[in-house]
Design an enzyme around this catalytic site. Sequence first.
Site, short mmCIF file in Angstrom:
data_model
loop_
_atom_site.label_atom_id
_atom_site.label_comp_id
_atom_site.label_asym_id
_atom_site.label_seq_id
_atom_site.Cartn_x
_atom_site.Cartn_y
_atom_site.Cartn_z
CE LYS A 91 19.16 30.48 -0.12
NZ LYS A 91 18.52 30.99 1.11
CB THR A 92 15.87 22.92 -3.61
OG1 THR A 92 15.09 23.65 -2.65
CG2 THR A 92 15.47 21.47 -3.58
CG ASN A 99 22.96 20.37 3.13
OD1 ASN A 99 24.11 20.60 3.52
ND2 ASN A 99 22.00 21.28 3.16
N GLY A 102 26.58 14.88 0.86
CA GLY A 102 27.43 14.76 2.05
C GLY A 102 26.96 13.61 2.93
NE ARG A 106 26.86 11.18 8.62
CZ ARG A 106 26.14 10.15 9.07
NH1 ARG A 106 26.74 9.13 9.65
NH2 ARG A 106 24.84 10.13 8.94
CE1 TYR A 145 12.86 21.26 -11.62
CE2 TYR A 145 13.04 21.23 -14.01
CZ TYR A 145 12.76 20.58 -12.83
OH TYR A 145 12.37 19.25 -12.84
CE1 TYR A 159 29.76 17.18 -3.08
CE2 TYR A 159 29.98 15.51 -1.36
CZ TYR A 159 29.83 16.83 -1.73
OH TYR A 159 29.77 17.80 -0.76
P1 NAD Z 1 6.61 17.13 -6.93
O1 NAD Z 1 6.59 18.61 -6.83
O2 NAD Z 1 5.31 16.40 -6.87
O3 NAD Z 1 7.57 16.50 -5.82
C1 NAD Z 1 8.69 17.15 -5.31
C2 NAD Z 1 8.74 16.91 -3.81
O4 NAD Z 1 9.93 17.52 -3.26
C3 NAD Z 1 7.55 17.53 -3.08
O5 NAD Z 1 7.02 16.57 -2.19
C4 NAD Z 1 8.16 18.71 -2.33
O6 NAD Z 1 7.45 19.07 -1.17
C5 NAD Z 1 9.57 18.23 -2.08
N1 NAD Z 1 10.54 19.30 -1.90
C6 NAD Z 1 10.74 20.39 -2.69
N2 NAD Z 1 11.75 21.12 -2.21
C7 NAD Z 1 12.22 20.49 -1.10
C8 NAD Z 1 13.26 20.77 -0.17
N3 NAD Z 1 14.02 21.85 -0.28
N4 NAD Z 1 13.46 19.89 0.85
C9 NAD Z 1 12.68 18.80 0.99
N5 NAD Z 1 11.68 18.49 0.15
C10 NAD Z 1 11.45 19.33 -0.90
O7 NAD Z 1 7.38 16.78 -8.29
P2 NAD Z 1 7.63 15.38 -9.02
O8 NAD Z 1 7.00 15.46 -10.34
O9 NAD Z 1 7.31 14.26 -8.12
O10 NAD Z 1 9.21 15.46 -9.24
C11 NAD Z 1 10.13 14.75 -8.42
C12 NAD Z 1 11.53 14.97 -8.92
O11 NAD Z 1 11.66 14.53 -10.27
C13 NAD Z 1 11.98 16.44 -8.90
O12 NAD Z 1 13.32 16.50 -8.51
C14 NAD Z 1 11.83 16.87 -10.34
O13 NAD Z 1 12.73 17.91 -10.67
C15 NAD Z 1 12.16 15.58 -11.09
N6 NAD Z 1 11.53 15.57 -12.41
C16 NAD Z 1 10.19 15.32 -12.56
C17 NAD Z 1 9.61 15.33 -13.81
C18 NAD Z 1 8.16 15.04 -14.04
O14 NAD Z 1 7.70 15.11 -15.19
N7 NAD Z 1 7.39 14.68 -13.04
C19 NAD Z 1 10.40 15.61 -14.94
C20 NAD Z 1 11.76 15.88 -14.75
C21 NAD Z 1 12.31 15.83 -13.49
#
Ligand code: NAD
Length: 314
Positions: A91-92, A99, A102, A106, A145, A159
Amino acid sequence: MQHPILVTGGAGFLGSHLCDRLIEQGHEVICLDSFFTGRRENIAHLVGHPRFEVIRHDIVLPITLDVSRIYNLACPASPVAYQHNPIKTIKTSTVGVVNVLGLAKRCGARFLQASTSEVYGDPEVHPQTEDYWGNVNPLGPRSCYDEGKRVAESLCVNYANSHGVETRLIRIFNTYGPRMDPNDGRVISNFIMQALRGEPITIYGDGSQTRSFCYVDDLLAGMMALMDHDDNELGPVNIGNPVERTMLELAEAVIEVTASNSKIEHHPLPKDDPTRRCPNIDKAKANLGWEPKVELTAGLEKTVTYYRGQLAKS
Ligand code: NAD
Ligand code: UDP
């Protein structure tokens, strides 16, 4: 008046460092986070800053704000965290991304989506180039994921095409550094915490699988350069460190940097664990003038210092 920059997932590992950089550059920043994997201590030093604001919100629910740019980082990144509630993870990256796109539409805000090397799955092309479509198991434990992020990419492209939203796609390869949750189950946090506690280093499988580890400062430089890039047709860009290591080599490097007596212990390999991963970064070099600078040992030393501090507090 210029509206603030929105960082979703801003209390997480990467998001909190991004908030720091944006504040340093003089921007007004809204950090939006559900605090699922994010931690207050990551942004505690920014709270009270006149150009920084925190909103506790889940992107699966719509929100109305006026912003100039959006970095959409909200999504758990550790396999343990994203498999904890797989439907929520999907869902996220789907409802949540709709969301936030969107909102971008806007406001007329430029939108950067944190995508991932996981869109390549267990890759048959090595190193991975952006034009490779990937090899993802749509039914496996990682699919909540991987497939979520693939839908998120498709949403960004559509978009852009249908509504003219300026979208940027960064495919992030394994990134590490201070503020990575010590308990999040990713390999660097696990190995360092185990080494510092003198516990066995848990290698999953025989340790011959590879990853390429990028230090957080390098990653953020690439991410911000991509956001600033004005070509709306650029498409996805790999940002990662192209030096590939086996998990066995990583364990040895961590043991050396921490001067630990920990021994290596083998555990079962999780299902669908990719066997190798390494970015081809030619596109980032050519278009963003970006390449990583921080070598693994130097990055590990900074990360170990952070984890020593975390252990001292607990
Ligand atoms: P992290 O888990 O430390 O940070 C993710 C943040 O998103 C957290 O603060 C969490 O509370 C918040 N979050 C999760 N679901 C949410 C929701 N539905 N609504 C609002 N907030 C929400 O992870 P990260 O390592 O900082 O990763 C950040 C982004 O980078 C992510 O999208 C991840 O998929 C992407 N990413 C990271 C890596 C990596 O190696 N760190 C690699 C590939 C992609
Ligand atoms: N891994 C490991 N021991 C651990 C945690 C992870 O050997 O304690 C391995 C895992 O099986 C994978 C690699 O390290 O092959 C990277 O795992 P991580 O969860 O950090 O990221 P991802 O698999 O998403 O790249």
